[in-house]
Scaffold this motif. Structure first.
Motif, PDB file in Angstrom:
ATOM      1  N   VAL A 211      11.286  42.928 -18.700  1.00  0.00           N
ATOM      2  CA  VAL A 211      11.070  43.831 -17.890  1.00  0.00           C
ATOM      3  C   VAL A 211      10.026  44.344 -18.169  1.00  0.00           C
ATOM      4  CG1 VAL A 211      13.281  42.744 -16.748  1.00  0.00           C
ATOM      5  CG2 VAL A 211      13.228  43.854 -18.464  1.00  0.00           C
ATOM      6  N   ARG A 212       9.589  45.563 -17.593  1.00  0.00           N
ATOM      7  CA  ARG A 212       9.062  46.603 -18.303  1.00  0.00           C
ATOM      8  C   ARG A 212       9.612  47.609 -17.611  1.00  0.00           C
ATOM      9  NH1 ARG A 212       5.842  41.558 -19.077  1.00  0.00           N
ATOM     10  NH2 ARG A 212       5.116  41.159 -20.873  1.00  0.00           N
ATOM     11  N   PHE A 213       9.720  48.109 -16.537  1.00  0.00           N
ATOM     12  CA  PHE A 213      10.653  48.912 -15.983  1.00  0.00           C
ATOM     13  C   PHE A 213      11.212  49.261 -15.115  1.00  0.00           C
ATOM     14  CE2 PHE A 213       7.565  47.702 -12.570  1.00  0.00           C
ATOM     15  CZ  PHE A 213       8.350  48.140 -11.359  1.00  0.00           C
ATOM     16  N   VAL A 214      11.874  50.408 -14.932  1.00  0.00           N
ATOM     17  CA  VAL A 214      13.404  50.430 -14.644  1.00  0.00           C
ATOM     18  C   VAL A 214      13.481  50.171 -12.610  1.00  0.00           C
ATOM     19  CG1 VAL A 214      15.767  51.648 -14.190  1.00  0.00           C
ATOM     20  CG2 VAL A 214      14.608  52.171 -16.294  1.00  0.00           C
ATOM     21  N   GLY A 215      13.850  49.395 -12.645  1.00  0.00           N
ATOM     22  CA  GLY A 215      13.483  48.933 -11.536  1.00  0.00           C
ATOM     23  C   GLY A 215      12.887  47.598 -10.709  1.00  0.00           C
ATOM     24  N   GLU A 216      12.395  47.168 -11.805  1.00  0.00           N
ATOM     25  CA  GLU A 216      11.048  45.965 -12.336  1.00  0.00           C
ATOM     26  C   GLU A 216      11.978  44.495 -10.792  1.00  0.00           C
ATOM     27  OE1 GLU A 216       8.022  42.923 -14.156  1.00  0.00           O
ATOM     28  OE2 GLU A 216       8.806  44.302 -15.130  1.00  0.00           O
ATOM     29  N   PRO A 217      11.605  44.117 -10.220  1.00  0.00           N
ATOM     30  CA  PRO A 217      12.136  43.060  -9.118  1.00  0.00           C
ATOM     31  C   PRO A 217      13.208  42.254 -10.274  1.00  0.00           C
ATOM     32  CG  PRO A 217      10.794  43.290  -8.257  1.00  0.00           C
ATOM     33  CD  PRO A 217      10.403  44.482  -9.718  1.00  0.00           C
TER      34      PRO A 217
ATOM     35  N   ARG B   1      16.604  54.747  -0.118  1.00  0.00           N
ATOM     36  CA  ARG B   1      16.333  55.609  -0.579  1.00  0.00           C
ATOM     37  C   ARG B   1      16.124  55.552  -2.462  1.00  0.00           C
ATOM     38  NH1 ARG B   1      12.085  58.083   1.140  1.00  0.00           N
ATOM     39  NH2 ARG B   1      13.529  58.684   3.158  1.00  0.00           N
ATOM     40  N   ASN B   2      17.109  55.343  -3.232  1.00  0.00           N
ATOM     41  CA  ASN B   2      17.209  54.910  -3.633  1.00  0.00           C
ATOM     42  C   ASN B   2      16.515  54.248  -4.854  1.00  0.00           C
ATOM     43  OD1 ASN B   2      18.484  53.357  -6.433  1.00  0.00           O
ATOM     44  ND2 ASN B   2      17.948  55.994  -7.315  1.00  0.00           N
ATOM     45  N   GLU B   3      16.360  53.210  -4.197  1.00  0.00           N
ATOM     46  CA  GLU B   3      14.803  51.760  -4.638  1.00  0.00           C
ATOM     47  C   GLU B   3      14.109  52.140  -4.102  1.00  0.00           C
ATOM     48  OE1 GLU B   3      16.514  47.105  -3.662  1.00  0.00           O
ATOM     49  OE2 GLU B   3      17.063  48.415  -1.773  1.00  0.00           O
ATOM     50  N   ALA B   4      13.790  53.075  -3.043  1.00  0.00           N
ATOM     51  CA  ALA B   4      12.533  53.211  -2.663  1.00  0.00           C
ATOM     52  C   ALA B   4      11.649  54.223  -4.583  1.00  0.00           C
ATOM     53  CB  ALA B   4      12.128  54.033  -1.465  1.00  0.00           C
ATOM     54  N   MET B   5      12.948  55.079  -4.257  1.00  0.00           N
ATOM     55  CA  MET B   5      11.724  55.878  -5.467  1.00  0.00           C
ATOM     56  C   MET B   5      11.737  55.418  -6.660  1.00  0.00           C
ATOM     57  SD  MET B   5      14.872  59.336  -4.995  1.00  0.00           S
ATOM     58  CE  MET B   5      13.760  60.637  -4.311  1.00  0.00           C
ATOM     59  N   LEU B   6      12.556  54.222  -7.069  1.00  0.00           N
ATOM     60  CA  LEU B   6      12.311  53.489  -8.328  1.00  0.00           C
ATOM     61  C   LEU B   6      11.065  52.410  -8.134  1.00  0.00           C
ATOM     62  CD1 LEU B   6      16.087  52.057  -9.217  1.00  0.00           C
ATOM     63  CD2 LEU B   6      14.543  53.606 -10.469  1.00  0.00           C
ATOM     64  N   SER B   7      11.357  51.537  -7.313  1.00  0.00           N
ATOM     65  CA  SER B   7       9.665  50.521  -6.659  1.00  0.00           C
ATOM     66  C   SER B   7       8.599  51.083  -6.143  1.00  0.00           C
ATOM     67  CB  SER B   7      10.724  49.517  -5.636  1.00  0.00           C
ATOM     68  OG  SER B   7      11.320  49.950  -4.925  1.00  0.00           O
TER      69      SER B   7
ATOM     70  N   ARG C 117      20.207  38.595   5.174  1.00  0.00           N
ATOM     71  CA  ARG C 117      19.888  39.848   4.657  1.00  0.00           C
ATOM     72  C   ARG C 117      19.052  39.883   3.294  1.00  0.00           C
ATOM     73  NH1 ARG C 117      19.456  44.895   8.064  1.00  0.00           N
ATOM     74  NH2 ARG C 117      18.990  46.000   5.858  1.00  0.00           N
ATOM     75  N   ALA C 118      18.141  40.809   2.637  1.00  0.00           N
ATOM     76  CA  ALA C 118      17.784  40.720   1.519  1.00  0.00           C
ATOM     77  C   ALA C 118      18.313  41.679   0.318  1.00  0.00           C
ATOM     78  CB  ALA C 118      16.788  39.767   1.099  1.00  0.00           C
ATOM     79  N   VAL C 119      18.791  41.021  -0.867  1.00  0.00           N
ATOM     80  CA  VAL C 119      18.913  42.428  -1.746  1.00  0.00           C
ATOM     81  C   VAL C 119      18.399  41.901  -3.094  1.00  0.00           C
ATOM     82  CG1 VAL C 119      20.431  43.326  -3.681  1.00  0.00           C
ATOM     83  CG2 VAL C 119      21.008  43.215  -0.598  1.00  0.00           C
ATOM     84  N   VAL C 120      17.534  43.194  -3.040  1.00  0.00           N
ATOM     85  CA  VAL C 120      16.380  42.983  -4.920  1.00  0.00           C
ATOM     86  C   VAL C 120      17.290  43.638  -5.969  1.00  0.00           C
ATOM     87  CG1 VAL C 120      14.401  43.059  -6.086  1.00  0.00           C
ATOM     88  CG2 VAL C 120      14.671  42.974  -3.186  1.00  0.00           C
ATOM     89  N   LEU C 121      18.124  42.435  -6.443  1.00  0.00           N
ATOM     90  CA  LEU C 121      18.315  42.796  -8.149  1.00  0.00           C
ATOM     91  C   LEU C 121      17.880  43.659  -9.215  1.00  0.00           C
ATOM     92  CD1 LEU C 121      20.713  43.180 -10.115  1.00  0.00           C
ATOM     93  CD2 LEU C 121      20.147  40.438 -10.512  1.00  0.00           C
ATOM     94  N   ARG C 122      17.448  44.078  -8.888  1.00  0.00           N
ATOM     95  CA  ARG C 122      16.239  44.963 -10.361  1.00  0.00           C
ATOM     96  C   ARG C 122      16.476  45.444 -12.123  1.00  0.00           C
ATOM     97  NH1 ARG C 122      12.335  46.651  -7.347  1.00  0.00           N
ATOM     98  NH2 ARG C 122      13.189  46.003  -4.196  1.00  0.00           N
ATOM     99  N   SER C 123      15.873  45.549 -12.484  1.00  0.00           N
ATOM    100  CA  SER C 123      15.603  46.037 -14.080  1.00  0.00           C
ATOM    101  C   SER C 123      17.193  47.232 -14.130  1.00  0.00           C
ATOM    102  CB  SER C 123      14.581  45.327 -14.562  1.00  0.00           C
ATOM    103  OG  SER C 123      14.851  45.852 -16.004  1.00  0.00           O
ATOM    104  N   PRO C 124      17.828  46.683 -15.182  1.00  0.00           N
ATOM    105  CA  PRO C 124      18.480  48.465 -14.832  1.00  0.00           C
ATOM    106  C   PRO C 124      17.592  48.822 -16.668  1.00  0.00           C
ATOM    107  CG  PRO C 124      19.340  46.552 -16.112  1.00  0.00           C
ATOM    108  CD  PRO C 124      18.831  46.194 -15.575  1.00  0.00           C
ATOM    109  N   VAL C 125      16.703  47.955 -16.985  1.00  0.00           N
ATOM    110  CA  VAL C 125      16.015  48.910 -18.407  1.00  0.00           C
ATOM    111  C   VAL C 125      14.560  49.079 -18.349  1.00  0.00           C
ATOM    112  CG1 VAL C 125      18.440  48.408 -20.280  1.00  0.00           C
ATOM    113  CG2 VAL C 125      15.841  46.620 -19.624  1.00  0.00           C
ATOM    114  N   ALA C 126      14.117  49.505 -18.742  1.00  0.00           N
ATOM    115  CA  ALA C 126      12.795  50.506 -19.089  1.00  0.00           C
ATOM    116  C   ALA C 126      11.579  49.131 -19.538  1.00  0.00           C
ATOM    117  CB  ALA C 126      12.187  50.883 -19.629  1.00  0.00           C
TER     118      ALA C 126
END
Length: 765
Positions: free
Chosen positions: A107-113, A279-285, A36-45
């Motif tokens: 990083v350029r948006f919240v949720g960027e991988p 769902r939260n990840e989908a809304m971000l990405s 299983r894979a998990v994506v760490l995403r940017s917390p800032v924009a």
């Protein structure tokens, strides 16, 4: 048997397995023993990455691999994500900044991988992701839809990705100069999130020396080519499949960074790797949609005929160019720029703006709902300013039936249409004559009632070519291979019924294969309402090939000349012969004779032109002025979809599209704060329409068969959304007009509606 379909409302055959829980969605078909894979995403924009330490994560329990942007570069994955680029008004190319699979120094948006963590279990991968040390230096954040501000990309120092135009500006200015009246308006089109029932996901595995990627998508061939490009692999070493899909709506047609990262991880580990968004990840990405503001003007002559149309749009692309992001509000918007109205002098200018938000791309309708929303809002306001009934203003300006084929101002050729006939049917079906009485009844109860009209036209998009293959199996069943991809629309039902209509093969003997780049040579996938029209055209061509192949074989069996054999869409017949085999019987005869060549038939066909579904949407709302609560009380649709294979499927598509359009008009809205944080990242904060928010939707058709394909069909998949946004918004404004409200923008939430009423009341005091 009728050659081009019986237009019967056959129940969906695929629903049996879905309702029994036997569907094969991504989680159902993932290979045993997958990681299983998990994506760490940017917390800032917007920030410069100063530290990305994954050493602890790599040592965590169960972890097999941690990938960063630097790791991908070291592995040779240096190419950026694919993006189609426009040409500016001055002929220069639009900005094309690099979009990495995993973020690099910025990083350029919240949720960027930022990193991909692969472990034995999902919980282990999540735990390891929390061990990653990500430090950064905040940069200025840009969220406003305007040129300028903090620069996101060196390629666009003013954050303007493109400055695009279409039309004859001088001729349009001349039309405005001689106009008797000019109506101007600024219209906002709010950002929304697609929110398919099944979030995005994928898995990848090695099959010998070949890579297999399975994802929840809308087509396999483009993604196969893109994965091969990004991973620098030969195309024939990549196989892409798609299982059952729980909704796509354009959002799942695109390639996303996660798919490439997971594919690389599977190749490195030689183990199956799966990633699925919550769902939260989908809304971000997931890419977002709409998000534009247009200043528009209509020029009228003394007879209330439109003689010119000008539009200047600012559209939000988000932080990067998505796959087709630059095309949404330019080429796709302008396909139906002037709608159903006979106007040639038009000009549109569109500026695309980068912001520190999730990128924007296609959502049900892809540019056409935005264009029709703007135009039909303009038509409603124009009717009020000109003192003309809004229904009559549309009739005055419609393209007349004797003008078809009609070349639009943006070079689209509308093949047929009878817009007045459809509009008149909508007046009857919606009981326009009884509206005044219903409004009076609402007013007697202290409520405000409004009716809103939208007349839309839609341009079918995508590859006009498609293929189909039919195989006769040893057990007497028949398999049809198609190049489109169902996302829940009922393709299996439609294709089985159509093939049965054309061949007489019993529906229960036919099965459909889709979504496998190994089993089907090529295809255009699903998008732009193309599927049934292009696939049915290919199936017709395949039936012709099949009949032509069997004819000489059966002529010999019948003892007649080839030109005497006829196929009546059920059986082969010839004068003087008692032999009347069906296609299935003919295939069995060929099998016994060793004629393997007669057991598989395929063809590819190209539509000569696009079709243009159109129709009228009439929304009727009741507003409580004390609370701002809006009740969608009645909703009527009269569509011209040409000939239909299955009216029930078409009606279902319209119902779903209307729900999405009404949802955007009344409740759905993406909100970022000034630091680019997504404030609507769950269903606690992002409102979606429920069953109680919609009435029973009336649906009827007034068919004007298309001349652009032999079936006379017009696509129906996106039409509901194209018409719903303007009709709903126009209805609310109509309800509020008597209280002094003169302008509204989506979404018309109860709070916004109440505030509009309060502001209007204060201005009249």
């Amino acid at each position: 048997m009728e050659k081009f379909g019986k237009s019967q409302s056959v129940k969906r055959v695929e629903d049996i397995r879905f309702l029994k829980g036997a569907g094969g969605y991504l989680e159902d078909v993932a290979p045993a023993g997958h990681l299983r894979a998990v994506v760490l995403r940017s917390p800032v924009a917007h920030a410069r990455v100063t530290e990305l330490d994954v050493s602890d994560a790599r040592e965590a329990e169960g972890v097999h691999l941690v990938l960063t942007g630097a790791d991908l570069v070291a592995a040779g994955m240096t190419r950026g994500m694919m993006a189609s680029i426009q040409t500016n008004r001055d002929g220069s190319p639009a900005a094309a900044p690099h979009r990495p699979v995993l973020a690099g120094d910025v990083v350029r948006f919240v949720g960027e991988p930022v990193a991909l963590i692969v472990a034995e279990t999902l919980d282990q991968a999540r735990d390891a992701a929390e061990m990653v040390m990500l430090d950064y230096e905040d940069l200025e954040v840009k969220t406003d839809l305007a040129v300028g501000g903090a620069t996101l990309h060196a390629e666009a120092p003013d954050n303007r990705a493109f400055d695009w135009g279409l039309g004859d500006e001088a001729a349009t200015d001349a039309a405005f100069a001689k106009a008797a009246r000019v109506v101007r308006m600024q219209v906002g089109d709010n950002r929304v999130i697609v929110n398919s029932m099944e979030p995005r996901g994928c898995y990848a595995e090695m099959e010998g020396d070949r890579l297999h990627v399975c994802f929840s998508g809308q087509g396999v061939w483009g993604p196969r080519d893109e994965i091969a490009r990004m991973l620098d692999m030969p195309k024939d070493k990549v196989r892409v499949t798609i299982p059952d899909v729980g909704g796509g709506f354009g959002m799942k047609a695109m390639m996303y960074p996660e798919y490439h990262a997971v594919a690389h991880a599977a190749r490195v580990l030689n183990r199956p790797v799966m990633w699925a968004a919550d769902r939260n990840e989908a809304m971000l990405s997931d890419h977002h949609a709409r998000d534009l503001t247009s200043d528009a003007a209509l020029a009228f002559d003394e007879n209330n005929r439109i003689i010119g149309y000008k539009v200047h749009t600012l559209c939000n692309l988000g932080a990067y160019n998505s796959q087709f992001g630059q095309f949404m509000q330019t080429q796709l918007f302008t396909r139906v720029l002037m709608g159903t109205y006979d106007v040639q002098d038009t000009y549109i200018r569109v500026e695309g703006i980068y912001t520190n938000t999730t990128y924007v791309d296609a959502y049900r309708g892809a540019g056409r709902p935005e264009a029709i929303y703007l135009l039909e809002r303009m038509m409603d306001i124009a009717a009020r300013e000109l003192g003309v009934d809004p229904w009559e203003l549309r009739r005055i300006n419609f393209i007349k039936p004797d003008q078809f084929p009609y070349k639009s101002a943006t070079d689209e050729t509308y093949d047929v249409g009878d817009f007045v006939r459809v509009l008149n049917a909508a007046a009857d079906q919606s009981d326009l004559a009884g509206f005044a009485a219903r409004r009076a009844a609402s007013e007697a109860q202290g409520k405000l009632r409004g009716m809103g009209l939208c007349y839309y036209i839609e341009s079918i998009l995508g590859d006009p070519s498609e293929g189909a293959k039919v195989e006769f199996n040893e057990d007497g069943t028949v398999t049809i291979y198609v190049g489109t991809q169902s996302n829940g629309q009922g393709h299996e039902t439609a294709y089985i019924a159509f093939l049965s209509d054309q061949t007489g093969i019993a529906p229960d003997l036919i099965s459909v294969v889709q979504g496998d780049s190994d089993r089907i040579e090529t295809g255009g996938g699903t998008g732009g309402s193309r599927s049934v029209t292009v696939q049915a055209n290919a199936m017709l061509a395949t039936v012709d090939v099949m009949v032509a192949a069997f004819t000489p074989y059966l002529a010999e069996k019948m003892g007649v000349a080839e030109d005497e054999v006829r196929f009546d869409h059920e059986t082969f017949r010839a004068p003087g012969s008692n032999l009347t085999p069906t296609l299935v019987e003919a295939a069995e005869m060929a099998r016994l004779d060793g004629r393997v060549d007669l057991l598989s038939h395929e063809a590819r066909a190209t539509l000569p032109a696009r079709s243009f579904p159109n129709g009228a949407h009439v929304a009727e709302v009741e507003v409580d002025p004390e609370t701002g609560q809006i009740i969608m009380d009645r909703y009527t649709v009269v569509d011209d979809f040409g000939n239909l294979i299955n009216p029930m499927l078409a009606e279902g598509q319209v119902h779903g599209g209307v729900a999405q359009g009404v949802g955007q008009a009344l409740m759905e809205h993406v909100v970022h704060d000034d630091q680019g944080q997504l404030l609507t990242a769950s269903f606690m904060d992002y409102a979606m329409p429920r069953a109680s928010d919609l009435p029973m939707i009336g649906f009827t058709t007034e068919a004007v068969p298309s001349t652009a394909n032999p079936m006379g069909m017009k696509g129906c998949g996106e039409a509901g959304t194209v018409g719903a946004m303007a009709s709903s918004t126009n209805a609310v404004l109509d309800a509020l007009w008597s209280r002094g409200v003169r302008h509204v923008d989506m979404p018309l939430t109860p709070l916004k509606t109440w505030e509009l009423l309060q502001d209007a009341a204060e201005q009249t005091c």
